[in-house]
Enzyme design. Structure first.
Site, PDB file in Angstrom:
ATOM      1  N   CYS A  79       0.808  -1.216   0.000  1.00  0.00           N
ATOM      2  CA  CYS A  79       0.000   0.000   0.000  1.00  0.00           C
ATOM      3  C   CYS A  79       0.845   1.271   0.000  1.00  0.00           C
ATOM      4  O   CYS A  79       0.385   2.307  -0.487  1.00  0.00           O
ATOM      5  CB  CYS A  79      -0.948  -0.013   1.191  1.00  0.00           C
ATOM      6  SG  CYS A  79      -2.231  -1.257   1.020  1.00  0.00           S
TER       7      CYS A  79
ATOM      8  N   GLU B 151      -3.071  -4.162  -5.805  1.00  0.00           N
ATOM      9  CA  GLU B 151      -4.384  -4.644  -5.351  1.00  0.00           C
ATOM     10  C   GLU B 151      -5.437  -3.522  -5.324  1.00  0.00           C
ATOM     11  O   GLU B 151      -6.165  -3.361  -4.362  1.00  0.00           O
ATOM     12  CB  GLU B 151      -4.288  -5.362  -3.994  1.00  0.00           C
ATOM     13  CG  GLU B 151      -3.731  -4.539  -2.843  1.00  0.00           C
ATOM     14  CD  GLU B 151      -3.842  -5.240  -1.482  1.00  0.00           C
ATOM     15  OE1 GLU B 151      -3.468  -6.408  -1.361  1.00  0.00           O
ATOM     16  OE2 GLU B 151      -4.318  -4.589  -0.540  1.00  0.00           O
TER      17      GLU B 151
HETATM   18  O1  AHR Z   1       1.540  -6.652   3.218  1.00  0.00           O
HETATM   19  C1  AHR Z   1       0.813  -5.711   3.926  1.00  0.00           C
HETATM   20  C2  AHR Z   1      -0.273  -5.051   3.080  1.00  0.00           C
HETATM   21  O2  AHR Z   1      -1.183  -6.007   2.645  1.00  0.00           O
HETATM   22  C3  AHR Z   1       0.186  -4.405   1.826  1.00  0.00           C
HETATM   23  O3  AHR Z   1       0.638  -3.122   2.014  1.00  0.00           O
HETATM   24  C4  AHR Z   1      -1.029  -4.391   0.980  1.00  0.00           C
HETATM   25  O4  AHR Z   1      -0.731  -4.436  -0.381  1.00  0.00           O
HETATM   26  C5  AHR Z   1      -1.811  -5.574   1.464  1.00  0.00           C
HETATM   27  O5  AHR Z   1      -3.109  -5.231   1.748  1.00  0.00           O
END
Ligand code: AHR
Length: 861
Positions: A460, A590
């Protein structure tokens, strides 16, 4: 024409899905759609059905067929007063209210009430709320009409497809035709809409619920039930027939690592800087204003009498780094102290490089005493000299006379007033001795996995909390004092000291492919509302997309371009004239697959493909292994022929055990897969042998599908004790110790025992139970470089498995093979692999201990 006998015709009809009606089956029934306010309106849309519109049966226990995807997980994603209508073409349209603060509602369509398409959240008025939207069909205009209330007034918008909407217009109360009814269901009194549907509609809903129940039970399987599930189970015999003649090439970059600055993985973690808030840029916004101590003075304090410490912004070193410290009264014998990240771990005899930018108002020479202190004890010191009225960097080397886990850095300017910024302390010993480098023990633990690639900077963090928080790689390169720090979406501060240059260099130092992931022009799907209003729904404005796309293209030049190019020159100036040989770029992480996403992703993807066809672009298919984002993301990837997509799923061990066939039927002609984030999660419990073995079992299937899965990385990688926002993680650490997990051992065993071709193997067990068979998994690969054949065997049973392997067709060069076994109790948080030698031949028997992962590495001719 040949006549088909009537009884066969019946069979054909059944085959075609037109099941013959059962005797007591109704032709049509009533269907009731509703939601409740339970769980803060998070439970989604439910159904009940009835034959007579009087006696109702709920489908599932308030089973949710579609949930709201709007806004942050937790506080948002609420479905309030959903209203469902079937349109004239049979398509169902549903609208609902999102919250009581934004001028938006949600709209979504479905053909069968089971698969729901992209949701849209149009901003429909400038008011504060959109309450109780109802939807009707205007046959004359062939359009849907959505009427809602806001501030006691009524408004209407129209839409043909619930994707684009007309402007809102005010209407009279009479235009608000809410046909909802209230029913008393077992769960209480609920409001919703009654529909008349053909029986198969309800049948499909029930079947879908049953399927989800079946999967839920599978997912809930844990070793805690093993004493019952496997009561009386005797040691199992397994026969493994390897088919060397059917070997197929698999990806040579299968196992890598996912690095994200989460859990203090970068600042205070992998990045070896020991000074916290070295640039005085900590800001209340880093923590969304929730911590009043989180400001430019964080981690700093005054020591001694008569000293004052203030923050100024009048003449900064660089506009990207506007705050600096003004220390006055140092000549009275005091100074400022930095507490580090939970203190600073210092080792006796080790050297530390201290540096800072300083300037004296008077423009004269001034001495600055720098000490490493452990309470009252001075364990290292040096004197630096500041000669200038302009910002200049000064540095010194400190040698620690003692060790301390909790040292601090003391700076005493022996002058009345001095300005300080970028106060830095690095151990001289960093990973591979790099300047502005990485913490040696942590980086080594990562390197020991032997990752074939490193994904960075997230997760994220890559796409940020709102578009203003998107990670911009250009802000992370160049002189440290000119980099642009920013709020970390995990609610702390990113200094950007560990930036793209350092990531590329780390990859190179480990022999791993760099896999940078850049935002697809949209922020994290968990973003809250932003200053722009849209939060998660907001994309970079289209008139700014050209510049954004240019940033993506420039990254390729920065990584691979000649030093004579604009961005290649910047890399060369940083000390790396040779290219970094970038081959992959991830676009998106995602994301919520919305129209806003698709438009921006397509623009970026096409531009990169046109300019750099040699780069493998990795698309994104949402945060789960199924559902709307997954399907819509795959549809986009197939439409655009995106070479690879990034799949994510965090699931229970039961899911991993029961989904070993996940990739078996993937279309080999479509996009390849990067399994970019995965981990087995046992709710409420840490990473242990059970989760690690579930991952090991699943990875045997990933290797089997190494012709379609090109890369896989466990996530997240690092977590600092006391600062963990996400659990479990692969490696935990504090300032002095690196604590690898059992899951880490599995990753490492796969990393150092990877192959370039897969040798299919059949496994037969002398026990008819499916539960037994699926807990014994094998993968056999051959590594072209060493010529070794590697047999990986997982036993997730509470009894020994005697595995008789037949390697027919493999020419064994040395009957002494290296055998590594990882075993223990399922709940063990620490297990270390044990290495030994074993005798192998074309046929050999290995005893696999209960709950174990065994790797046998065989030399072949
Ligand atoms: O891995 C932790 C988080 O999980 C990442 O930042 C995100 O892409 C997913 O939701």
């Amino acid at each position: 024409m040949k006549k088909i006998p009537l009884f066969l015709l019946g069979l054909f009809l059944v085959k075609a899905g037109q099941a013959a009606p059962k005797k007591n089956e109704p032709d049509s029934v009533y269907l009731f759609s509703y939601a409740t306010a339970k769980n803060n309106n998070h439970n989604g849309l439910h159904f009940a059905w009835s034959r007579d519109n009087v006696h109702w049966l709920a489908i599932g226990n308030e089973f949710g067929y579609v949930q709201s995807d709007y806004g942050r997980w937790g506080s948002e994603k609420r479905m309030i007063t959903p209203y469902l209508l079937q349109g004239p073409d049979g398509t169902w349209q549903c609208v609902w209210s999102l919250n009581d603060k934004e001028p938006r509602f949600a709209g979504v369509s479905t053909k069968d009430l089971v698969y729901w398409g992209r949701q849209s959240y149009p901003e429909v008025s400038k008011g504060n709320t959109v309450l109780k939207p109802v939807i009707a069909y205007d046959a004359q205009q062939a359009t849907y009409v959505i009427t809602y209330t806001s501030g006691g007034k009524y408004y209407q918008v129209t839409s043909k497809n619930l994707a684009t909407y007309s402007a809102a217009k005010e209407v009279s109360a009479a235009a608000y035709a809410d046909k909802s009814v209230s029913l008393a269901l077992p769960a209480g009194n609920v409001t919703g809409q009654v529909h008349r549907v053909a029986w198969p509609v309800v049948e499909k809903l029930i079947q879908n619920y049953q399927l989800k129940e079946y999967q839920r039970l599978q997912n809930a399987e844990t070793t805690l039930q093993d004493s019952v599930r496997f009561a009386g189970l005797k040691p199992v015999d397994a026969g493994i027939q390897v088919h060397a003649e059917l070997a197929k090439p698999i990806s040579n970059t299968l196992l890598g690592v996912f690095f994200e600055d989460i859990n203090y993985a970068a600042d205070g973690g992998l990045y070896a800087e020991l000074v916290q808030n070295r640039d005085f840029e900590y800001a209340p916004g880093d923590k969304q204003g929730r911590d009043s101590t989180w400001n430019s003075t964080h981690s700093w304090k005054v020591k001694g009498n008569g000293v004052q410490f203030a923050i100024d912004t009048v003449r900064p070193i660089h506009p990207n780094n506007p705050h600096y410290a003004v220390v006055t009264g140092g000549s009275n014998g005091g100074g400022v102290v930095n507490a580090g990240f939970d203190g600073m771990a210092v080792t006796q005899g080790a050297q530390y490089h201290v540096s800072f930018f300083a300037r004296q108002e008077a423009g004269k020479s001034a001495k600055v005493l720098v000490q490493l202190i452990d309470g009252d004890k001075v364990i290292a010191q040096a004197v630096a000299e500041v000669r200038s009225g302009a910002w200049k960097q000064v540095s010194a080397t400190l040698t620690a006379s003692g060790s301390a886990a909790n040292a601090q850095l003391y700076i005493q300017p022996m002058v009345n007033s001095i300005h300080l910024d970028m106060v830095s302390l690095f151990p001289a010993r960093t990973f591979k001795g790099r300047k502005n480098g990485l913490r040696a023990d942590l980086a080594q633990a990562v390197a020991d996995i032997h990752p074939r690639f490193v994904r960075f900077p997230g997760g994220c963090v890559a796409h940020g909390d709102g578009i203003d928080n998107i990670y911009r790689w250009k802000n992370s390169i160049g002189p440290l004092e000119a980099r642009k720090p920013q709020r970390n979406l995990w609610n702390y501060h990113q200094s950007m000291g560990l930036g793209y240059f350092e990531y590329f260099r780390f990859c190179e130092d480990m022999g791993a492919e760099p896999v940078p992931v850049l935002a697809a022009g949209v922020p994290c799907q968990n973003s809250g509302s932003s200053a722009h209003g849209g939060g998660q729904q907001e994309g970079i404005p289209l008139n700014e997309m050209d510049a954004y796309i240019q940033d993506v293209i420039d990254l390729i030049e920065y990584a691979n371009g000649a030093p004579t190019t604009f961005w290649g020159k910047k890399r060369a100036e940083a000390g790396h004239p040779e290219p970094f040989h970038l081959k992959y770029i991830g676009i998106g992480n995602e994301d919520l697959i919305s129209d806003v996403f698709e438009e921006r992703f397509t623009l970026i993807y096409k531009a990169v493909r046109a300019k750099h066809p040699e780069i493998t672009v990795i698309g994104t298919v949402g945060p789960f292994f199924e559902g709307t984002d997954y399907k819509e993301g795959w549809d986009i990837a197939s439409k655009l022929r995106v070479p690879m997509v990034d799949e994510h799923y965090y699931q229970t061990p039961g899911w991993f055990i029961n989904n070993q066939n996940f990739y078996d039927a993937y279309d080999r002609n479509k996009s390849k897969v990067y399994l970019g984030e995965y981990a087995a999660h046992l709710p409420g419990r840490p990473n242990n042998l059970e989760t690690a073995l579930a991952e090991a079992i699943y990875l045997t299937a990933v290797e089997r599908n190494g012709d379609v899965v090109s890369m896989a990385s466990y996530a997240p990688l690092l977590a600092k004790e006391g600062h963990t926002q996400w659990s479990p993680d692969l490696i935990y650490f504090n300032n002095t110790t690196v604590k690898t997990t059992v899951g880490y051992e599995v990753q490492k065993l796969y990393g150092i025992n990877s192959g370039t071709s897969y040798l299919p193997a059949e496994v037969a067990v002398n026990n008819g139970q499916d539960n037994v068979k699926k807990r014994v998994a094998i993968s056999v690969v051959k590594d072209a470089a060493s010529g070794d054949v590697i047999v990986k065997m997982v036993n997730l049973l509470p009894v020994t498995v005697n595995a008789a392997t037949n390697l027919k067709g493999v020419s064994i060069a040395n009957t002494q093979a290296v055998k590594t076994v990882l075993t223990g109790k399922p709940a063990d948080k620490v297990c270390k692999p044990v290495e030994s030698t074993c005798t192998v031949g074309e046929q050999f028997v290995t005893s696999l201990p209960a709950y174990s992962f065994t790797v046998i590495r065989i030399k072949t001719k």
